[in-house]
Design an enzyme around this catalytic site. Sequence first.
Site, PDB file in Angstrom:
ATOM      1  N   LYS A  54     -10.540   5.430  -0.514  1.00 29.01           N
ATOM      2  CA  LYS A  54     -10.870   4.789  -1.799  1.00 29.01           C
ATOM      3  C   LYS A  54     -11.425   3.390  -1.560  1.00 29.01           C
ATOM      4  O   LYS A  54     -12.425   2.992  -2.168  1.00 29.01           O
ATOM      5  CB  LYS A  54      -9.615   4.700  -2.688  1.00 29.01           C
ATOM      6  CG  LYS A  54      -9.269   6.007  -3.350  1.00 29.01           C
ATOM      7  CD  LYS A  54      -7.888   6.010  -3.971  1.00 29.01           C
ATOM      8  CE  LYS A  54      -7.547   7.420  -4.446  1.00 29.01           C
ATOM      9  NZ  LYS A  54      -6.137   7.617  -4.746  1.00 29.01           N
ATOM     10  N   GLN A  98      -0.881   4.623  -6.225  1.00 23.14           N
ATOM     11  CA  GLN A  98      -0.960   5.881  -5.485  1.00 23.14           C
ATOM     12  C   GLN A  98       0.349   6.669  -5.655  1.00 23.14           C
ATOM     13  O   GLN A  98       1.431   6.164  -5.370  1.00 23.14           O
ATOM     14  CB  GLN A  98      -1.217   5.577  -3.993  1.00 23.14           C
ATOM     15  CG  GLN A  98      -1.426   6.796  -3.133  1.00 23.14           C
ATOM     16  CD  GLN A  98      -2.703   7.558  -3.451  1.00 23.14           C
ATOM     17  OE1 GLN A  98      -3.766   6.955  -3.649  1.00 23.14           O
ATOM     18  NE2 GLN A  98      -2.617   8.862  -3.528  1.00 23.14           N
ATOM     19  N   ASP A 121      -6.658   5.928 -13.583  1.00 25.79           N
ATOM     20  CA  ASP A 121      -6.148   7.261 -13.259  1.00 25.79           C
ATOM     21  C   ASP A 121      -5.940   8.089 -14.533  1.00 25.79           C
ATOM     22  O   ASP A 121      -5.661   9.284 -14.461  1.00 25.79           O
ATOM     23  CB  ASP A 121      -4.786   7.124 -12.543  1.00 25.79           C
ATOM     24  CG  ASP A 121      -4.777   7.834 -11.199  1.00 25.79           C
ATOM     25  OD1 ASP A 121      -5.792   8.477 -10.870  1.00 25.79           O
ATOM     26  OD2 ASP A 121      -3.761   7.747 -10.486  1.00 25.79           O
TER      27      ASP A 121
END
Length: 298
Positions: A54, A98, A121
Amino acid sequence: MTARIIDGKAIAAAVRAHVADEVARVQRAHAMTPGLAVVLVGSDPASEVYVRSKHKLTQAAGMASFEHVLPSDVGQDELLALIGRLNRDPLVHGILVQLPLPKSLDTESIINAIDPAKDVDGLHPNNAGRLAAGLPALSPCTPLGCIILTKSVHASLQGMNAIVIGRSNLVGRPLVQLLLNENATVTIAHSRSRDLAQLCARADLVYAAVGKPEMVRGDWIKPGATVIDVGINRLSGTDGKTRLVGDVAFQEASGVAGAITPVPGGVGQMTVACLLVNTLRAACAIHGLPPPEVQPLW
Ligand code: NDP
């Protein structure tokens, strides 16, 4: 019949290139650089690989990338304090924690603490609720990637019969909402569904997001259907080596389907590409700029 293979790697590269062009345009026009903060707790090897990738791809798209690595025994309050600082940081437009987090932390309250405007997200209840209500929202990246891949085959999904197998907040549920937004007719299946094979047999679009290696068999697939395989499973071979397989029996299904995503090289590549799309969208919205021109991609 041999299915067309949907090249997720190439499509993800095209999405990233398009985002990079838009980032450059926004920088020129408004002197603003979108920034993504990724928070990693602990040292899970798979999560470390994702976070590295990422970081690299965010920078390659011309965005600012901020990494925060915390020890696995970090306290809930310390993590919440970091999220509070990122929420207030004007250089940060997207925040991604994460997952999975260590069991000692309360994932739900961590996600709820992220400013919904920076929730790239798409897991905050505000965004999930807005998506379910058909309102503009930041939607989770993997389902968005699934829609882009499907639209590389079908310009319009209107009136198509879709089945989504799996109802997680990360994949299945938001994918159903995105398909409804595309005017598809959607069936959502899960572990208690009966006659999965029969449900699949009427679907023009099959999405498998289960986490069970090769569960969806070739004879479940309607001839010519488009199959999007979200699953990532590690299988041990007789030679002692492991290989990645999806939730769909690829060899069987590719003999029946019209188009199919491989694993690896399908959906997986799209998730980070869509994270960049969401970060750019969030940055434009936070600065009151018109939405970036990424919609033509799907
Ligand atoms: P979850 O474990 O959160 O959800 C799995 C879903 O599958 C649940 O809704 C469950 O039903 C359903 N399910 C389980 N067994 C069956 C069955 N026998 N028949 C029908 N449905 C079943 O998984 P995720 O959604 O997070 O992930 C799914 C897969 O996608 C995994 O392989 C994961 O690794 C992969 N993944 C890939 C990503 C990518 O970037 N390519 C990103 C995210 C995930 P119930 O609700 O009833 O328990």
